[in-house]
Scaffold this active site. Sequence first.
Site, PDB file in Angstrom:
ATOM      1  N   GLN A 173       0.813  -1.224   0.000  1.00 16.10           N
ATOM      2  CA  GLN A 173       0.000   0.000   0.000  1.00 16.10           C
ATOM      3  C   GLN A 173       0.841   1.266   0.000  1.00 16.10           C
ATOM      4  O   GLN A 173       0.331   2.339  -0.347  1.00 16.10           O
ATOM      5  CB  GLN A 173      -0.950   0.013   1.210  1.00 16.10           C
ATOM      6  CG  GLN A 173      -2.029  -1.053   1.129  1.00 16.10           C
ATOM      7  CD  GLN A 173      -2.942  -0.981   2.329  1.00 16.10           C
ATOM      8  OE1 GLN A 173      -2.638  -1.530   3.382  1.00 16.10           O
ATOM      9  NE2 GLN A 173      -4.062  -0.279   2.189  1.00 16.10           N
ATOM     10  N   CYS A 219     -10.717   0.215   3.600  1.00 19.38           N
ATOM     11  CA  CYS A 219      -9.313   0.032   3.246  1.00 19.38           C
ATOM     12  C   CYS A 219      -8.729   1.388   2.872  1.00 19.38           C
ATOM     13  O   CYS A 219      -9.371   2.173   2.169  1.00 19.38           O
ATOM     14  CB  CYS A 219      -9.201  -0.930   2.069  1.00 19.38           C
ATOM     15  SG  CYS A 219      -7.508  -1.257   1.545  1.00 19.38           S
ATOM     16  N   LEU A 220      -7.503   1.641   3.336  1.00 20.18           N
ATOM     17  CA  LEU A 220      -6.852   2.910   3.017  1.00 20.18           C
ATOM     18  C   LEU A 220      -6.591   3.050   1.520  1.00 20.18           C
ATOM     19  O   LEU A 220      -6.389   4.164   1.034  1.00 20.18           O
ATOM     20  CB  LEU A 220      -5.547   3.023   3.799  1.00 20.18           C
ATOM     21  CG  LEU A 220      -5.719   3.049   5.335  1.00 20.18           C
ATOM     22  CD1 LEU A 220      -4.379   2.911   6.010  1.00 20.18           C
ATOM     23  CD2 LEU A 220      -6.426   4.315   5.779  1.00 20.18           C
ATOM     24  N   HIS A 254      -7.436  -9.606   5.943  1.00 15.44           N
ATOM     25  CA  HIS A 254      -7.442  -8.438   5.044  1.00 15.44           C
ATOM     26  C   HIS A 254      -6.022  -8.045   4.662  1.00 15.44           C
ATOM     27  O   HIS A 254      -5.734  -7.807   3.474  1.00 15.44           O
ATOM     28  CB  HIS A 254      -8.175  -7.286   5.746  1.00 15.44           C
ATOM     29  CG  HIS A 254      -8.224  -6.005   4.979  1.00 15.44           C
ATOM     30  ND1 HIS A 254      -9.396  -5.439   4.534  1.00 15.44           N
ATOM     31  CD2 HIS A 254      -7.232  -5.158   4.580  1.00 15.44           C
ATOM     32  CE1 HIS A 254      -9.119  -4.314   3.874  1.00 15.44           C
ATOM     33  NE2 HIS A 254      -7.812  -4.116   3.911  1.00 15.44           N
TER      34      HIS A 254
HETATM   35 NI    NI Z   1      -6.557  -2.611   3.078  1.00 18.38          NI
END
Ligand code: NI
Length: 183
Positions: free
Chosen positions: A52, A100-101, A142
């Site tokens: 991410q 989610c970011l 996740h």
């Molecule tokens: Ni996420």
Amino acid sequence: MAVKETLKMGHPLLQQVAQPVTDFNTPALDALIQDMLDTMQALNGAGLAAPQIGVSQRVVIFGVDANPRYPDIEVVPQTVLINPQLTMLDDEMEEGWEGCLSVPGMRGLVPRYTRIHYTGRDQQGDSIERDASDFHARVVQHEVDHLDGILYPQRIRDLRNFGYESVLFPDLTPETEPPEARE
Ligand code: NI
């Protein structure tokens, strides 16, 4: 170190299978983990995976502290987990809302295994081995999905249960929203 930009859904790096970490106690690994901690804290997240922030390695962090504003929240130990391996303890799954970011502003109802066993390494390379259930198990599933190039919308069974959090949960504000919404 630094708060990093988080990649958003659609970025090809989020769809890659991330590489295992082979060397521990290196400046590069320690810097990556510090950047992840800084970024997760700045965004008030419950978890974050290295892809991410643009690093395709099998490193995740997660944790939710007790908070008197959210007495019902499930506490999850603050954890750095590297090269994680999951096994499901039984077949039971439950649906729960996730955010989610990398998918900002959205929520979806996602099935996850209720009880799991996970292993991996910590920042120093020492082994971690735990059983987890419910929200703790959900967060780990996740985050590990991120390492396999999977974002939670791909797990939603019925896309009618995917939408804007401002519409699905109109009473939530940044001040009242529990951090478990952001992983
Ligand atoms: Ni996420």
